[in-house]
Design a protein around this motif. Sequence first.
Motif: not given
Length: 524
Positions: A482, A446-450, A385-389
């Motif tokens: 991140s 700037h993204v957060t990866i999960r 997921y990237c920024d919850n997408s």
Amino acid sequence: MAPDTSSSNGNASNLPSENGFLDSLSLLNSEKAVKEVIEQPLVEGIEGHLVEFSEAMRTVGKVLRRAADGKASAQAEASEWKRKYELEREKNLQLENKVLSPAELHNNHTEKNIENSAQHLEPMHETKEQPQKYRGKYGIYSHEVLWDKEQNSCSNVHSKLLRKASFKLHWSCKGEKNDQHKHDVVSFEKGNITTAERSSKQICLKWESPPQTVLILTKPNSISVKVICAEMIRWLKEIKLSIYVEPRVRMELLAESSYYSFVQTWKDDDGVLLLHEKVDLVVTLGGDGTVLWAASLFKGPVPPIVPFSLGSLGFMTPFHSEQYRECLKSILQGPISITLRNRLQCHVIRDAAKTEYETEEPILVLNEVTIDRGISSFLTNLECYCDNSFVTCVQGDGLILSTTSGSTAYSLAAGGSMVHPQVPGILFTPICPHSLSFRPLILPEHVTIRIQVPFNSRGHAWASFDGKDRKQLGPGDALVCSMSVWPVPTACRGDSTNDFLHSIHEGLHWNLRKTQSFDGPRES
Ligand SMILES: NC(=O)c1ccc[n+]([C@@H]2O[C@H](COP(=O)([O-])OP(=O)(O)OC[C@H]3O[C@@H](n4cnc5c(N)ncnc54)[C@H](O)[C@@H]3O)[C@@H](O)[C@H]2O)c1
Ligand SMILES: Nc1ncnc2c1ncn2[C@@H]1O[C@H](COP(=O)(O)OP(=O)(O)OP(=O)(O)O)[C@@H](O)[C@H]1O
């Protein structure tokens, strides 16, 4: 009052009590006013639309009541934040007043009479309009960088800070004289969008006061490294610099001669945590692995690193160890071109954790974090997921989340692009994906990866950080990654572009091909 039956459409504005209602409506800026209207007794013989209207007014009343409640709680929240802000501000002002000004700081250094070659120091502008003592007008001062960390740190940074050399960073572009650092990358004056300011520029470091303390980090078990390290220590002592080495190296040096007893070290992990407060410059003697090792010692701010090449490749080690004297002289004098290498901060979130925030300590990586199948013979199954997408599901050997500095390391071997280290981005590179169309991605910084190991995953996954510290991820566990706020500044031999191109030419023989001969067929 009798109802006016001349109206055929029953519009409320035509009612006999029209003026009374309208006056009330115009004054309707409080719930009370609405209540009064609602509570007016209905006139005998009133028509259906009047009942409807009164219902509508009741609804308006409810909405207004809710809005008033919301406003009150928003006001309460705002005043609570204001109170916290004032407290914080007061605390900061008190702390600022306790610390010496940069000018005083500089005097301290000169008093110590440290022999150092010509310093071209610019006085720091301190005016009434500029109460923040560390804010540079045309760049960022080292204290400014350390200041934020201090807010989070429980250690007594201030007293230690005073012993550190101060420096200033400048931004510049080739052919551009203006090195003013601006945070506004995009301007939209008069409705026209322009990107006049580049987000990433060549960065130049100027010492504001002479560096005094050097930490030397060396690749273990190498005779050539040991020899150069001992020689460098003697030379640095001659020019009156303090020297730190790792405990292992100090023991090795003392085994050679008691002469090295002046060399300082640390005892335990707490000592390592305080290193950034004492050290002005880090010298690495080894390959890229030694630079990774150096970066791993600093969990927060990192002092400028001067990497000498004593390995086989050396993408991050532009300096030749044979010329260490000339090179260090020029670096101690400054200014230095530096590459600010971004790091990724990684959190492992265990399924067993009760809340999202109950994570293990963040791990900072300079190259990459790899999530792979480890010893498992099953395909990895990783939900990304990237920024919850939702991005994709990785079915294959694994995934590499790499910095641009790491783009020439494992990510390159897995088919990722080579990216200039100053480009702000995160590389998303699959390892042996079992699909025909999984091309690597580069995501914005700037993204957060999960990366989530799903509950139905057949096997476990393993995360490793710059090729080290393997951690098992079970079904339900996740890795969140991140960009960290603590980059690694490495000194350049030329500038960051020159060094990058040199490293891919020399290290990888990139696109090397014998030039086609002149004689042969030609276009007619
Ligand atoms: N298949 C592969 O290419 C592969 C596999 C595992 C790990 N690695 C890399 O090794 C790194 C760890 O390095 P190490 O020195 O501790 O282990 P190491 O001693 O096994 O060396 C690995 C090699 O990677 C090179 N390397 C490291 N960082 C680099 C960079 N930023 N750009 C170009 N080359 C680089 C080193 O110079 C060395 O030749 C990991 O971060 C990972 O990127 C690569
Ligand atoms: N001071 C240190 N303490 C512990 N381990 C270290 C230290 N310096 C380097 N290492 C580790 O030693 C390994 C080899 O280091 P490095 O890459 O610098 O040398 P190299 O392998 O000879 O160089 P190259 O990778 O260019 O061939 C790396 O895994 C690195 O993490």
